[in-house]
Scaffold this active site. Structure first.
Site, PDB file in Angstrom:
ATOM      1  N   ALA A 156       0.841  -1.203   0.000  1.00 35.32           N
ATOM      2  CA  ALA A 156       0.000   0.000   0.000  1.00 35.32           C
ATOM      3  C   ALA A 156       0.879   1.257   0.000  1.00 35.32           C
ATOM      4  O   ALA A 156       1.828   1.348  -0.773  1.00 35.32           O
ATOM      5  CB  ALA A 156      -0.989  -0.042   1.149  1.00 35.32           C
ATOM      6  N   CYS A 157       0.590   2.196   0.914  1.00 36.97           N
ATOM      7  CA  CYS A 157       1.288   3.488   0.898  1.00 36.97           C
ATOM      8  C   CYS A 157       2.774   3.370   1.169  1.00 36.97           C
ATOM      9  O   CYS A 157       3.521   4.317   0.930  1.00 36.97           O
ATOM     10  CB  CYS A 157       0.671   4.432   1.915  1.00 36.97           C
ATOM     11  N   SER A 158       3.216   2.243   1.697  1.00 33.43           N
ATOM     12  CA  SER A 158       4.647   2.087   1.984  1.00 33.43           C
ATOM     13  C   SER A 158       5.363   1.280   0.910  1.00 33.43           C
ATOM     14  O   SER A 158       6.526   0.900   1.104  1.00 33.43           O
ATOM     15  CB  SER A 158       4.836   1.451   3.361  1.00 33.43           C
ATOM     16  N   SER A 335       1.847   5.473  -2.360  1.00 30.22           N
ATOM     17  CA  SER A 335       3.276   5.338  -2.027  1.00 30.22           C
ATOM     18  C   SER A 335       4.163   6.343  -2.756  1.00 30.22           C
ATOM     19  O   SER A 335       5.315   6.538  -2.378  1.00 30.22           O
ATOM     20  CB  SER A 335       3.752   3.916  -2.330  1.00 30.22           C
TER      21      SER A 335
END
Ligand code: CO8
Length: 374
Positions: A156-158, A335
């Site tokens: 996901a965002c990382s 990300s």
């Protein structure tokens, strides 16, 4: 052991721009039609009337002023409320690969590298256009990278920061000489544009980075990766249930849980302290203090989150110079957000300056990298 540096970065911004005003006008027209079409059910208490969205709320709650998307006419059509994409033949470059290649070309030029130098390609993003073949392999092929390997990964965002650590480790151990990371984030396809609680949040961009051995870099400016720290803790507060299983569970593609869902308040409350503690602990591991960091390139989900994390770290309000904000222009690009901030806001730093790149989001997942300009 080798030393790893970021020697180039690239950014591709999706072509269509949607202002908050346009977005709110489209949503409010959708809500007006929904309420008119469902007047009896609403009066009978069967369904709730949709409340209007507002530009003032969006700007105050998030700091977002506009977003770029791959296709806006479908998003702004109250009958449709999702991008209108044309299916491409299997022989054609896919949309996500096309965006990644554009960002990659800039990163390679920036690093003074060509396809012949890259021996690992990682496509790291919060959602892939398809299950296989990997987007990374398509990007490798499209760029004419004839050697090495390529694969996709998703945290996901990382995704981008976790990929950076993986690239770093491949460089440190000598497993790779030069790694290309691409982050094609096409968030507009997974966003519930009919939900006013989140319809304003996301935008589409692709970013790219070149990571290589410090003693082989040709770039005028590069950033040594001094260390990386990754952490995950399971949470359902940010979730999408879309996938192959949906079809076998006979799910309606319009089911709300097939798109991005979140408990925004809970995310805010839980993730901010986690991220601030994570960065402080990472800096302490390296014998550094937050006050000694020249710049924080933070994940770009919400301006108030970044202000709170900045304040916890610095003990004062963080300025735009301490922790630049790009979500006013691009919205949350999953990300890619912290990479966009790094790409656009690093040239003014001096040799020897320290910076922290940090993502935080679904999972939960947090990834930080401490950098020093060489
Ligand atoms: N217009 C007007 N009013 C609104 C709107 C709107 N558009 N939306 C909500 N309201 C109302 C609410 O109904 C509520 O009304 P009431 O008080 O009467 O109940 C009031 O405004 C306040 O609502 P909220 O409590 O929801 O507002 P917040 O101040 O909490 O702000 C935010 C909402 C902006 C969503 C905020 O909570 C936030 O940013 N939280 C953090 C979110 C975050 O960081 N999420 C990370 C997600 S990204 C990620 O991890 C990657 C996912 C992968 C990408 C997927 C691509 C699709």
């Amino acid at each position: 052991m080798h030393r790893a540096v970021i020697s180039g970065s690239g950014l591709y911004a999706a072509p269509d721009l949607i202002s908050n005003e346009e977005l709110v006008a489209a949503y409010n027209e959708y809500a007006r039609r929904f309420n008119a079409d469902n007047a009896e059910r609403i009066a009978g208490g069967e369904v709730a009337a949709l409340e209007p969205s507002s530009v003032e709320f969006i700007e105050k709650a998030s700091g977002i002023r506009q977003r770029r998307v791959v296709e806006k006419s479908g998003v702004l059509d109250p009958q449709r409320m999702r991008p209108r994409l044309t299916r491409r033949p299997d022989e054609a470059l896919s949309l996500q690969a096309e965006m990644a290649v554009a960002a990659a070309r800039e990163a390679l030029a920036n690093a003074g590298r060509t396809a012949a130098d890259i021996d690992l390609v990682i496509c790291a993003a919060s959602a892939m256009q398809r299950a296989f073949p990997a987007i990374a392999i398509e990007v490798q092929h499209a760029l004419g990278i004839a050697q090495g390997a390529a694969f996709d990964m998703d945290v996901a965002c990382s995704s981008a920061t976790f990929a950076l650590d993986l690239a770093r480790q491949n460089i440190l151990t000598g497993a790779a000489r030069a790694v290309l990371i691409v982050n094609p984030e096409v968030c507009s396809v997974g966003l519930a544009w009919k939900d006013r609680d989140c319809h304003f949040i996301f935008g589409d961009v692709a970013t790219a980075l070149v990571v290589e051995r410090a003693d082989e870099t040709r770039a005028d400016e590069c950033w040594e990766i001094l260390g990386a720290k990754l952490a995950t803790r399971y949470s359902n507060n940010i979730r999408s249930n879309q996938g192959f299983y949906s079809h076998c569970e006979d799910r309606d593609p319009d089911d709300r849980d097939q798109y991005f869902m979140q408990e925004g308040r809970k995310v805010f409350k839980e993730v901010c302290p986690m991220a601030a503690e994570h960065i402080a602990a990472h800096l302490a591991d390296l014998g550094l203090q937050p006050a000694g960091v020249r710049r924080f390139w933070l994940h770009q989900a919400n301006i108030a989150m970044n202000q709170l994390i900045g304040k916890r770290l610095l003990g004062r309000e963080a300025t735009a110079d301490d922790a630049p904000i790009i979500l006013d222009e691009f919205a949350n690009t999953a990300s890619a957000g912290s990479i966009v901030a790094f790409h656009q806001h690093r040239a003014d730093l001096q040799r020897g300056d320290h910076g922290v790149l940090c993502s935080f989001g679904a999972g939960y997942s947090i990834g930080s990298l401490v950098l020093r300009k060489l």
